[in-house]
Design an enzyme around this catalytic site. Structure first.
Site, short mmCIF file in Angstrom:
data_model
loop_
_atom_site.label_atom_id
_atom_site.label_comp_id
_atom_site.label_asym_id
_atom_site.label_seq_id
_atom_site.Cartn_x
_atom_site.Cartn_y
_atom_site.Cartn_z
N GLY A 7 -9.38 8.65 0.39
CA GLY A 7 -8.86 10.08 0.26
C GLY A 7 -9.85 11.04 -0.11
O GLY A 7 -9.91 12.25 0.19
N SER A 59 1.09 -1.15 0.00
CA SER A 59 -0.01 -0.13 -0.01
C SER A 59 0.85 1.33 0.06
O SER A 59 0.31 2.32 -0.07
CB SER A 59 -0.91 -0.03 1.20
OG SER A 59 -0.14 0.02 2.37
N THR A 66 1.95 7.13 0.39
CA THR A 66 0.91 5.85 -0.18
C THR A 66 0.95 5.61 -1.70
O THR A 66 1.76 6.56 -2.52
CB THR A 66 -0.43 6.42 0.15
OG1 THR A 66 -1.34 5.22 -0.05
CG2 THR A 66 -0.83 7.48 -0.91
N ARG A 94 -5.23 9.41 -10.83
CA ARG A 94 -6.12 9.66 -9.50
C ARG A 94 -5.10 10.23 -8.41
O ARG A 94 -4.27 9.49 -8.21
CB ARG A 94 -6.80 8.52 -9.22
CG ARG A 94 -7.69 8.51 -7.69
CD ARG A 94 -7.09 8.16 -6.87
NE ARG A 94 -7.79 8.03 -5.47
CZ ARG A 94 -7.49 7.77 -4.14
NH1 ARG A 94 -6.10 7.58 -4.00
NH2 ARG A 94 -8.30 8.09 -3.18
N THR A 135 -5.45 8.26 6.90
CA THR A 135 -5.41 7.29 6.06
C THR A 135 -6.90 6.90 5.56
O THR A 135 -7.92 7.05 6.67
CB THR A 135 -4.80 6.02 6.58
OG1 THR A 135 -5.22 5.56 7.81
CG2 THR A 135 -3.49 6.05 6.86
N GLY A 136 -7.02 6.19 4.65
CA GLY A 136 -8.53 5.90 4.29
C GLY A 136 -9.17 6.39 2.94
O GLY A 136 -8.11 6.74 2.22
N THR A 185 -1.57 3.27 3.65
CA THR A 185 -0.91 4.61 3.52
C THR A 185 -0.11 4.46 4.96
O THR A 185 -0.52 3.91 6.02
CB THR A 185 -1.81 5.67 3.71
OG1 THR A 185 -2.63 5.61 2.31
CG2 THR A 185 -1.09 7.09 3.79
N1 ASP Z 1 -5.67 7.84 1.79
C1 ASP Z 1 -5.22 7.18 0.56
C2 ASP Z 1 -5.83 7.56 -0.54
O1 ASP Z 1 -6.93 7.96 -0.51
C3 ASP Z 1 -5.16 5.65 0.54
C4 ASP Z 1 -5.32 5.04 2.30
O2 ASP Z 1 -5.08 5.78 3.15
O3 ASP Z 1 -5.43 3.82 2.15
O4 ASP Z 1 -5.15 7.71 -1.74
#
Ligand code: ASP
Length: 348
Positions: free
Chosen positions: A253, A79, A217, A227, A250-251, A199
């Site tokens: 985005g 990731s 990330t 993207r 994280t998560g 991330t």
């Molecule tokens: N936040 C990151 C993104 O959207 C991905 C992640 O944190 O898992 O690219």
């Protein structure tokens, strides 16, 4: 810690109140340990490395970047950095930003190909250009002239994962047919909660109270080429204010881009919220703004996850996520350990 319903009302009014209302004052008893390093759950080793370097006298930014380099260079972490899952076309594109609190400078790169450690390139953008964000081809050319070696970032393991997706699931991509905000069954058949996000974010406060942070990330797996997520965007996936504290995320985005979430976490802290409260308020802000039917479950809760990590100038730390359980990494005195964060909802 689970979010207590009786605090919900405070939270709802507190979100607006914290930004617009009179400043609350944190008491001296709220001080935490310093130096301290806070990271996402995958950051135990990164936090330890950052702390080790700070104890040797490193600047906070050099320390956190060296910390996340461990994960960026790890081919088995799918990731972040080298070995990250690629985009729809099978090409790895990396996002990162760094912020240095004492000088309030920052640098970022987005959709960067062929360089293992985008956080280092982001630092060079900060130090060797008058810009804050470089993307795509321009970011790669900038990295090349600064001597970063080019490598194929797609490991065999990531290529095979991409091939499986391509062969079996590639109808579950991120493209949507024409639809209205109230349409529910639109787009990907893969639940958003099962998409591969991942991330690392790492924040540090040294003994003098100086603060820096980094987020890095490979972004959402199998994303549409080009993207860009929240990770390389100041105020979305990372924000540092040397007078207040820092936040990383994280998560999903897209949710942070639409809510300037990490900036909001720091502003909530500026107005007196603890790091954990501030992280929860940012989660609630996302929930309140999540109005599109395809992104909500039957109870109106987000069909995706977002987590926040925060540290105050005084050294307090906290974390929270929309969906629990949530844990994050902390290093104090050289020992890295996971801490439980708060959450709004618990996964069933
Ligand atoms: N936040 C990151 C993104 O959207 C991905 C992640 O944190 O898992 O690219």
């Amino acid at each position: 810690m689970q979010w207590r319903p009786d605090r919900r009302t405070f939270l709802k009014t507190g979100v607006a109140g914290a930004l617009l209302g009179p400043r609350m004052h944190a008491s001296a008893a709220d001080a935490g340990p310093r130096p301290v390093v806070v990271s996402s759950g995958n950051g135990l080793a990164a936090a330890a490395k950052a702390m080790e370097l700070m104890e040797q006298g490193s600047d906070t930014l050099d320390a956190v970047i060296a910390g996340v380099n461990i994960v960026e260079n790890d081919p088995n972490d799918m990731s972040v950095g080298y070995g990250g899952l690629p985009n729809e076309d099978g090409v790895v594109e990396l996002d990162s930003c760094v912020m240095h609190g004492p000088t309030h400078r920052g640098g970022a790169v987005a959709a960067l190909r062929n360089i293992k450690t985008p956080s280092n390139v982001a630092q060079v953008v900060m130090e060797r250009s008058d810009h804050a964000l470089l993307v795509g081809e321009g970011a790669l050319r900038f990295a090349q002239v600064h001597g970063f070696p080019e490598v194929d970032l797609l490991t065999d393991r990531a290529r095979q994962a991409w091939l499986r997706w391509r062969e079996n699931l590639s109808t579950s991509d991120d493209r949507l047919p024409p639809h209205a905000p109230e349409d529910r069954d639109v787009g990907s058949a893969t639940p958003l909660s099962e998409r591969d996000y991942g991330t690392i974010s790492c924040l540090a406060v040294d003994s003098a109270g100086d603060i820096s942070g980094v987020t890095t990330t490979s972004g959402l797996s199998f994303k549409i080429p080009g993207r860009v997520g929240d990770s390389p965007i100041f105020g979305a996936g990372l924000y540092v204010d040397n007078e207040v504290g820092a936040a990383g995320s994280t998560g999903r985005g897209e949710a942070n881009l639409l809510n300037c979430s990490s900036f909001a976490v720091v502003e909530f802290m500026r107005n007196g919220a603890s790091p954990e409260e501030a992280c929860l308020m940012a989660c609630q802000r996302i929930v309140d703004h999540n109005k599109v039917a395809r992104l909500r479950d039957d109870e109106g809760r987000p069909r995706f996850g977002v987590s926040f990590y925060a540290v105050s100038k005084a050294g307090q730390h906290g974390g929270a996520s929309i969906w629990g359980p949530m844990r994050y990494a902390v290093n104090v005195g050289g020992e890295s350990a996971h801490h439980d964060g708060a959450h709004l909802y618990m996964r069933g």
